[in-house]
Motif scaffolding. Sequence first.
Motif, short mmCIF file in Angstrom:
data_model
loop_
_atom_site.label_atom_id
_atom_site.label_comp_id
_atom_site.label_asym_id
_atom_site.label_seq_id
_atom_site.Cartn_x
_atom_site.Cartn_y
_atom_site.Cartn_z
N GLU A 1 0.86 -1.16 0.00
CA GLU A 1 0.00 0.00 0.00
C GLU A 1 0.90 1.22 0.00
O GLU A 1 1.85 1.30 0.78
CB GLU A 1 -0.92 0.01 1.22
N GLY B 1 -18.77 1.72 -7.62
CA GLY B 1 -19.38 0.84 -6.64
C GLY B 1 -20.56 1.46 -5.91
O GLY B 1 -21.54 0.78 -5.62
N LEU C 1 -8.54 8.74 -1.51
CA LEU C 1 -7.91 7.75 -2.38
C LEU C 1 -6.99 6.87 -1.56
O LEU C 1 -6.19 7.37 -0.77
CB LEU C 1 -7.11 8.47 -3.47
N THR D 1 -4.23 3.62 -2.25
CA THR D 1 -3.51 3.05 -3.38
C THR D 1 -2.55 1.93 -2.98
O THR D 1 -2.07 1.89 -1.84
CB THR D 1 -2.70 4.12 -4.12
N GLU E 1 -3.27 0.00 -8.09
CA GLU E 1 -4.62 -0.34 -7.63
C GLU E 1 -5.12 0.85 -6.83
O GLU E 1 -4.40 1.38 -5.99
CB GLU E 1 -4.60 -1.56 -6.73
N PHE E 2 -6.35 1.27 -7.10
CA PHE E 2 -6.89 2.39 -6.35
C PHE E 2 -8.33 2.14 -5.93
O PHE E 2 -9.06 1.39 -6.58
CB PHE E 2 -6.79 3.70 -7.16
N ARG E 3 -8.66 2.74 -4.82
CA ARG E 3 -10.03 2.79 -4.31
C ARG E 3 -10.31 4.22 -3.91
O ARG E 3 -9.54 4.82 -3.18
CB ARG E 3 -10.20 1.93 -3.05
N GLU F 1 -12.65 5.88 -1.62
CA GLU F 1 -13.54 5.52 -0.54
C GLU F 1 -14.43 6.69 -0.16
O GLU F 1 -14.03 7.86 -0.33
CB GLU F 1 -12.73 5.11 0.69
N LYS G 1 -18.43 0.13 1.06
CA LYS G 1 -18.22 -0.05 -0.37
C LYS G 1 -17.61 1.22 -0.96
O LYS G 1 -18.07 2.32 -0.68
CB LYS G 1 -19.56 -0.36 -1.04
N PRO G 2 -16.57 1.09 -1.80
CA PRO G 2 -15.96 2.28 -2.38
C PRO G 2 -16.83 2.91 -3.47
O PRO G 2 -17.66 2.23 -4.08
CB PRO G 2 -14.65 1.76 -2.98
N GLU H 1 -13.26 2.01 -8.00
CA GLU H 1 -12.01 1.27 -7.88
C GLU H 1 -11.55 0.82 -9.24
O GLU H 1 -12.32 0.76 -10.19
CB GLU H 1 -12.14 0.10 -6.90
#
Length: 154
Positions: free
Chosen positions: A19, A100, A111, A113, A130-132, A134, A140-141, A144
């Motif tokens: 991360e 999402g 964010l 990552t 990889e990203f979310r 939130e 749930k994001p 993503e």
Amino acid sequence: MGKLIVNSYEEFAAHLGEELGASEWLQIDQERINLFADATLDHQWIHVDVEKAKAESPYHSTIAHGYLTLSVLPYLWDQIIQVNNIKMLVNYGIEHMRFGKPVITGSRVRLVTKLHQIANLRGTCKTEIEFRIEIEGERKPALEGIAVFLYYFE
């Protein structure tokens, strides 16, 4: 956790699978949504008509455009990492992107990552992050996927 400082391909590659960090929270208010609607010519009522959204939306509020949520990714990414000794950074693409959960007006997003892959392509550093994005208080994001960046080190 402070901003990650990277000075070379090798330093970047040392974080493979890790991360990389999380941004600060950013509030998505109606003014930001309205400005985005004006910039993109997307004035769908679910985003900009507060009274109609209160009455008719299943969220009882306006919501951010999905692409507004996506568009803050570079701003939030810049809070997580500082890559030095580069001539240029190119946003190359996004893979496996999915929305999402809608961002209700007034919500805060951030964010998170992780370095998914990294490769040295004849001197160009290709990263897959990889990203979310939130939503504060939600499991749930909002969004993503995997962002692909090209870093041109000097």
